[in-house]
Design a protein around this motif. Sequence first.
Motif, mmCIF file in Angstrom:
data_model
loop_
_atom_site.group_PDB
_atom_site.id
_atom_site.type_symbol
_atom_site.label_atom_id
_atom_site.label_comp_id
_atom_site.label_asym_id
_atom_site.label_seq_id
_atom_site.Cartn_x
_atom_site.Cartn_y
_atom_site.Cartn_z
ATOM 1 N N ALA A 120 9.243 5.182 3.493
ATOM 2 C CA ALA A 120 7.335 4.767 4.320
ATOM 3 C C ALA A 120 7.567 5.773 5.287
ATOM 4 O O ALA A 120 8.238 7.120 5.243
ATOM 5 C CB ALA A 120 7.787 3.681 5.579
ATOM 6 N N ALA A 123 0.785 9.531 4.974
ATOM 7 C CA ALA A 123 -0.055 8.220 4.310
ATOM 8 C C ALA A 123 -0.986 8.280 3.072
ATOM 9 O O ALA A 123 -0.495 7.935 1.664
ATOM 10 C CB ALA A 123 -0.473 7.278 5.203
ATOM 11 N N GLU A 165 5.187 -1.147 2.032
ATOM 12 C CA GLU A 165 5.004 -0.093 3.087
ATOM 13 C C GLU A 165 5.937 0.760 2.795
ATOM 14 O O GLU A 165 5.936 2.551 3.289
ATOM 15 C CB GLU A 165 4.871 -0.511 4.523
ATOM 16 C CG GLU A 165 6.578 -0.611 4.632
ATOM 17 C CD GLU A 165 7.272 -2.004 4.154
ATOM 18 O OE1 GLU A 165 8.577 -2.437 4.454
ATOM 19 O OE2 GLU A 165 6.878 -3.318 3.450
#
Length: 358
Positions: free
Chosen positions: A25, A41, A61
């Motif tokens: 993640a 991200a 995720e």
Amino acid sequence: MLGFVGLDDREESAYRALVGVGAAAAPELARRLGAAEDEIAVALRRLERRGLAAPSPGRPERYVAAPPAVALGALLSQRRHELDQVELAVSALAREYRVGAADMAAHDLMEVVTGREGVRHRFEQLQLGAREEVLAMVTARPMAVTGRENTAEERAVERGVSYRVVVERGMLDRPGGLLELSAALGRDEQVRLVDSVPSKLVVADRSVALVPLTGGSASAVPSALVVHASGLLEALVGLFESVWEQARPVRLEGGTAEVSDPEGPDDTDLRILSLLLAGLTDSSVAKQLDLGLRTVQRRVKRLMDLAAVSTRMQLGWHAYERGWVHRQQPAQSDEALRGPEVGVRDPSHTRPLTRSAD
């Protein structure tokens, strides 16, 4: 490294880390890379759009890296296709240029470049655009680029572009001059030395030249004339060839520059000849002498030019006729066992260099 296929540094580091761990993640990758979580991200979402990563089934995720050979292979194929299209466009423009060149006005055949950066850019552009040969005359005082700053020269030589350079003797007296000469000789460039050259000059593929307009004054703003295919360009090439014929080949011995005989081979040439006459291939000669294959082939071509021959068999004969090599008769008792030996004369005339012909 992966910037060629469109990845920025953050995307590349995220993808490499993801390949290493298999699945992760954004927070985990951020800790591993020492980067901000929001930046990672964003990078993961971009990798997903490029097909390099995908959310893990059941745990969206977390991201899983796509196989590099498949995902990067597709991006690489796309870039290759784009480069092919660019190459076709360049070829088409080159044809249009050649067609229109015959009708160009005199002022279109020349271009004035001013400013240090402008001259530097054109100087590098000429070398990076060359495909076969660069001719250059170098004075003692650089105008915009010193030899150490000329990285385009090294890159051009790596692509197989040959260099013939005439150096003004005063260039060797300036700081770093001998180092620049040593670097050029180390790239197997042909370098000759004269007391003075009439002007700085660079000619790429005999199709475009760069010649300075300003003198050597440090206060003057550098400017240069770019000359395209024309009678003036032919005159500049003729000027270079005239100076080249009068100049003498140079080599470094013991940290000093020495002029060598332009009509004969140097000691490396002689060793290459001895091994070739002994039956070794170009690749084997390169390995024996710790030279590049292209260096060996270029030196053999130069020897053929010196001997004015078109085949290697003729080169062997002319090398013998010119005294570059000689046959040594072994002792009678050993002749049947060893066969003849081929030798080459040592440049210092102090010892023979021999290699068995077996």
